[in-house]
Every structure is written in C-alpha cells, then in structure tokens.
Motif scaffolding. Structure first.
Motif, short mmCIF file in Angstrom:
data_model
loop_
_atom_site.label_atom_id
_atom_site.label_comp_id
_atom_site.label_asym_id
_atom_site.label_seq_id
_atom_site.Cartn_x
_atom_site.Cartn_y
_atom_site.Cartn_z
N THR A 7 -12.66 33.67 52.76
CA THR A 7 -12.62 32.75 53.89
C THR A 7 -13.38 31.48 53.55
O THR A 7 -14.35 31.50 52.79
CB THR A 7 -13.22 33.41 55.14
OG1 THR A 7 -14.50 33.92 54.80
CG2 THR A 7 -12.34 34.54 55.64
N ILE A 17 -19.48 29.37 57.10
CA ILE A 17 -19.55 30.58 56.28
C ILE A 17 -20.40 30.35 55.04
O ILE A 17 -20.18 29.41 54.28
CB ILE A 17 -18.14 31.06 55.88
CG1 ILE A 17 -17.35 31.42 57.13
CG2 ILE A 17 -18.22 32.25 54.91
CD1 ILE A 17 -15.91 31.78 56.88
N ARG A 63 -21.26 31.46 51.45
CA ARG A 63 -20.59 32.20 50.38
C ARG A 63 -21.38 32.15 49.08
O ARG A 63 -20.88 32.53 48.03
CB ARG A 63 -19.19 31.63 50.16
CG ARG A 63 -18.30 31.80 51.40
CD ARG A 63 -16.87 31.35 51.18
NE ARG A 63 -16.24 32.24 50.21
CZ ARG A 63 -15.54 31.81 49.16
NH1 ARG A 63 -15.38 30.53 48.93
NH2 ARG A 63 -14.99 32.67 48.33
#
Length: 133
Positions: free
Chosen positions: A79, A84, A86
C-alpha cells in the motif's frame, strides 16, 4: 380458555427470564481488556534478506511464550498512501488477555533470550502498546 392464556403467559415469562439470565452475566462480569503489543524493527542492514530471515526465525521462536494469545509477523505491505509508514523491515504484533499477561511476556526467559540473541540485527525498534477500551 383460561389454561391457554396462562400457558401462553408462562411461556413468554420463561423466555423473558431466560433472556435476562443470559444478558445479565455478561454485563455483571468485568470486560476483558485485550492488550496489543506491536513492535516495528528497522534492520541495521535493511537490504539483507539473510538478516530479515534470521529476525523472523527469532520471532517465530518467541511466539512460544505461553501468555501470547495471537501473534502476527509481517513486512511492509505494498500500500502507498501518505499516512503509511513503510520504512521498517519487520513488524511483530501480539495479542494478550490483559496488561498483566504482557508484563509476564516481557520478563519471560524466551523473550529475554530473543533480545540477547537477535538485538544485534536491528538499529531501531518502535513499540506501540494499546489497551482495549
């Protein structure tokens, strides 16, 4: 006619009583507060597949601590949204029945041995603990 009305009343009263008996115990019991311990690991050598596999091996062994109710080992998903994160290499999410069970895990010999044997692999660890409301 009177018997039929009385029988109907008794049947309905018994059903209402049964529903009350089922509903009351769950309200009377203190609600279990599930405790989640979520750990994110940044490896010293993030491009090393061997280091990542070694850490995953260690986490798999760590999952044997008896107070852990459920565990999840993961890597960043594909995603891609601005919210987000990561950058981590491996995540370790644990579910416990309560905070006390998590504290037992923290002091458990398997956990202490994991830190001793695998901490050389990571440069950064961030932990998010959450208690159910």
């Amino acid at each position: 006619m009177k018997k039929l009305e009385r029988r109907s009343f008794l049947t309905k009263a018994a059903a209402a009583s049964a529903l009350t008996a089922v509903a009351l115990p769950s309200e009377a019991k203190p609600k279990k507060k599930i405790f989640i311990h979520h750990v994110y690991f940044w490896l010293k050598n993030p491009s090393s597949e061997a280091d990542k596999n070694k850490l995953i091996e260690g986490l798999t062994g760590l999952s044997k601590v008896p107070t852990i109710r459920f565990h999840h080992i993961g890597t960043p998903a594909s995603t891609n949204r601005s919210v987000i994160e990561r950058g981590y290499s491996v995540s370790w999410m644990l579910f416990f029945d309560n905070l006390e069970e998590e504290e037992i895990y923290q002091k458990h010999p398997i956990h202490l041995k994991f830190v001793e044997d695998y901490s050389h692999l990571w440069e950064k660890v961030i932990v998010y603990d959450a208690e159910q409301i």
